[in-house]
Scaffold this active site. Structure first.
Site, mmCIF file in Angstrom:
data_model
loop_
_atom_site.group_PDB
_atom_site.id
_atom_site.type_symbol
_atom_site.label_atom_id
_atom_site.label_comp_id
_atom_site.label_asym_id
_atom_site.label_seq_id
_atom_site.Cartn_x
_atom_site.Cartn_y
_atom_site.Cartn_z
ATOM 1 N N THR A 175 0.820 -1.210 0.000
ATOM 2 C CA THR A 175 0.000 0.000 0.000
ATOM 3 C C THR A 175 0.855 1.262 0.000
ATOM 4 O O THR A 175 0.459 2.289 -0.527
ATOM 5 C CB THR A 175 -0.921 -0.022 1.242
ATOM 6 O OG1 THR A 175 -1.778 -1.143 1.114
ATOM 7 C CG2 THR A 175 -1.752 1.235 1.369
ATOM 8 N N GLU B 79 -2.503 -29.351 27.375
ATOM 9 C CA GLU B 79 -3.705 -30.185 27.187
ATOM 10 C C GLU B 79 -3.503 -31.204 26.074
ATOM 11 O O GLU B 79 -4.366 -32.035 25.833
ATOM 12 C CB GLU B 79 -4.920 -29.314 26.875
ATOM 13 C CG GLU B 79 -5.455 -28.548 28.071
ATOM 14 C CD GLU B 79 -6.768 -27.849 27.743
ATOM 15 O OE1 GLU B 79 -7.810 -28.522 27.660
ATOM 16 O OE2 GLU B 79 -6.719 -26.615 27.544
ATOM 17 N N TYR C 231 -8.203 0.780 -3.650
ATOM 18 C CA TYR C 231 -6.940 1.186 -4.282
ATOM 19 C C TYR C 231 -6.230 -0.053 -4.777
ATOM 20 O O TYR C 231 -6.643 -1.175 -4.494
ATOM 21 C CB TYR C 231 -6.048 1.942 -3.285
ATOM 22 C CG TYR C 231 -5.563 1.065 -2.157
ATOM 23 C CD1 TYR C 231 -6.375 0.802 -1.052
ATOM 24 C CD2 TYR C 231 -4.311 0.456 -2.220
ATOM 25 C CE1 TYR C 231 -5.948 -0.041 -0.042
ATOM 26 C CE2 TYR C 231 -3.875 -0.388 -1.199
ATOM 27 C CZ TYR C 231 -4.699 -0.630 -0.117
ATOM 28 O OH TYR C 231 -4.274 -1.458 0.876
ATOM 29 N N THR D 78 1.687 -4.202 4.360
ATOM 30 C CA THR D 78 1.497 -4.510 5.787
ATOM 31 C C THR D 78 0.954 -5.926 6.011
ATOM 32 O O THR D 78 1.122 -6.489 7.092
ATOM 33 C CB THR D 78 0.523 -3.517 6.450
ATOM 34 O OG1 THR D 78 -0.736 -3.589 5.782
ATOM 35 C CG2 THR D 78 1.051 -2.104 6.441
ATOM 36 N N ASP D 79 0.297 -6.511 4.996
ATOM 37 C CA ASP D 79 -0.402 -7.789 5.220
ATOM 38 C C ASP D 79 0.541 -8.900 5.683
ATOM 39 O O ASP D 79 0.167 -9.723 6.532
ATOM 40 C CB ASP D 79 -1.117 -8.246 3.942
ATOM 41 C CG ASP D 79 -2.360 -7.422 3.636
ATOM 42 O OD1 ASP D 79 -2.730 -6.564 4.456
ATOM 43 O OD2 ASP D 79 -2.960 -7.640 2.569
ATOM 44 N N LYS E 121 0.048 -7.738 12.813
ATOM 45 C CA LYS E 121 -0.960 -6.758 12.374
ATOM 46 C C LYS E 121 -2.263 -7.038 13.112
ATOM 47 O O LYS E 121 -2.710 -8.190 13.164
ATOM 48 C CB LYS E 121 -1.155 -6.880 10.853
ATOM 49 C CG LYS E 121 -2.067 -5.833 10.245
ATOM 50 C CD LYS E 121 -2.070 -5.906 8.709
ATOM 51 C CE LYS E 121 -2.983 -4.825 8.135
ATOM 52 N NZ LYS E 121 -2.966 -4.800 6.648
HETATM 53 N N1 ASP Z 1 -2.653 -5.484 0.878
HETATM 54 C C1 ASP Z 1 -1.641 -4.509 1.168
HETATM 55 C C2 ASP Z 1 -0.301 -5.215 1.172
HETATM 56 O O1 ASP Z 1 0.002 -5.904 2.095
HETATM 57 C C3 ASP Z 1 -1.933 -3.837 2.458
HETATM 58 C C4 ASP Z 1 -0.895 -2.844 2.916
HETATM 59 O O2 ASP Z 1 0.201 -2.736 2.434
HETATM 60 O O3 ASP Z 1 -1.232 -2.086 3.872
HETATM 61 O O4 ASP Z 1 0.420 -5.064 0.234
#
Ligand code: ASP
Length: 354
Positions: free
Chosen positions: A38, A311, A51, A117-118, A190
């Site tokens: 992103t 467990e 996007y 971020t993923d 995340k």
């Molecule tokens: N889907 C995006 C990615 O991981 C989300 C992000 O970058 O925030 O490339």
């Protein structure tokens, strides 16, 4: 050398020295490796949720932050340009090779990697295990695309470069600098699909924090990493397949059988509670173990640890407890361990060490 020659040499030495004394030391040389996400995403307007990731190139990312030249000598390379949901073993191996090659050069002081971020928690932990240097490797990302109103990418890149250029960041393993926080790779996850404040290091806390490039460090890594790590992917073209199976009430055990039938060498369960699962799922894991598949029990719960023999009888089953590692990071570690051993006792020892 006559007296004029000596005066000239002395003058040059004094001028060079006075430049350093005047607060102009050599700037750190930082390479920015872009992989998409992103942070490099674009939308038709500045105020919309939809996007496309990985639209903008590394030169544009660098060009958006002219202040970087105050922090370091910057160069950039495009390693990939994907949404990190498409991050793959191939890109990891490419990135590993590029990072280790660059850091071996005396002309590189640190690396910043821009990423989605993923799956940044997976790529950062992978690099934390195979980078062969103590020089800073700092990953960053953004929750808002480059075209958004109040895009968070440019300041994250500024702060990431400030950390990568900081001698105090050396030896702390791979770091993730985002939203003014400095996370260690191990244990960061995340937690929100859309909030800018999404990353949390729940068990051990932040590695530090930064504010417009003023860095503070709170702790050191608590497990073996980077130059002390035994793992290497040099010469490796394919990593072993490891599948994550999400456990729920009434989970279909044949998902585990399908993973084995399709060639998984390792299975990580995202169990309930302390890595628990249904009796049917445990039986499927016993079948997997009989085929020589290594099984690691992790948890879908977002904090706490999965302990041995709580467990589930790990000793009897030949299974491994993930400790603090979540399913995604357990999968990364297990892929690397499987390049060395499939002995459950040794796998457990690696999980306890890394
Ligand atoms: N889907 C995006 C990615 O991981 C989300 C992000 O970058 O925030 O490339």
């Amino acid at each position: 050398m006559n007296v004029f020659g000596k005066i000239l040499v002395l003058t040059i030495v004094i001028l060079t020295g006075s430049a350093a004394l005047a607060g102009e030391p050599m700037k750190a040389k930082i390479v920015i490796l872009a992989t998409g996400g992103t942070i490099a995403g674009a939308a038709a307007t500045g105020v919309q949720a939809g996007y496309t990731s990985g639209e903008v190139g590394v030169e544009t990312l660098i060009g958006a932050v002219p202040q970087l030249s105050e922090l370091a000598d910057i160069s950039g390379e495009q390693v990939a340009n994907v949404g990190s949901q498409d991050m793959s073993d191939e890109v990891w191996l490419l990135l590993a090779d590029r990072v280790n090659t660059l850091l071996a050069s005396k002309d590189v002081d640190g690396i910043v990697i821009t990423h989605g971020t993923d799956t940044i928690e997976e790529t950062s932990y992978f690099l934390n295990l195979i980078v062969n240097s103590d020089k800073p490797v700092v990953m960053t990302a953004a929750m808002r695309p480059a075209t958004a109103l109040s895009a968070d990418g440019p300041l994250n890149i500024f702060n990431a470069v400030a950390v990568a250029a900081d001698a105090e960041a050396k030896g702390r393993g791979v770091l993730i600098v985002i939203n003014d926080d400095i996370h260690g790779a191990r244990g960061m996850t995340k937690t929100s699909t859309t909030d800018v404040q999404t990353f949390v290091s729940a068990e051990r806390g932040l590695m530090g924090a930064t504010l417009y490039g003023e860095n503070r460090y709170y702790r050191s890594p608590y497990r073996t990493h980077t130059s002390a790590s035994e793992f290497s992917v040099e010469g490796i073209k394919v990593l072993p397949r490891v599948d994550v199976i999400y456990i729920s009430a009434g989970v279909s055990p044949d998902l585990i059988d399908a993973a084995v039938d399709n060639g998984a060498k390792g299975i990580v369960t995202a169990g309930v509670g302390n890595g628990n699962m249904t009796g049917d799922a445990l039986q499927a894991l016993e079948r997997a173990r009989a085929e020589g598949v290594v099984v690691v029990r992790s948890t879908r719960v977002t904090s706490g640890t999965v302990g041995r023999n709580v467990e589930t009888d790990d000793d009897a089953m030949g299974t491994v407890a993930s400790g603090e590692l979540n399913p995604a990071q357990s999968r990364v570690l297990l892929k690397l361990i499987l390049t060395k051993t499939d002995d459950p006792a040794k796998v457990q020892a690696y999980f306890n060490k890394y």
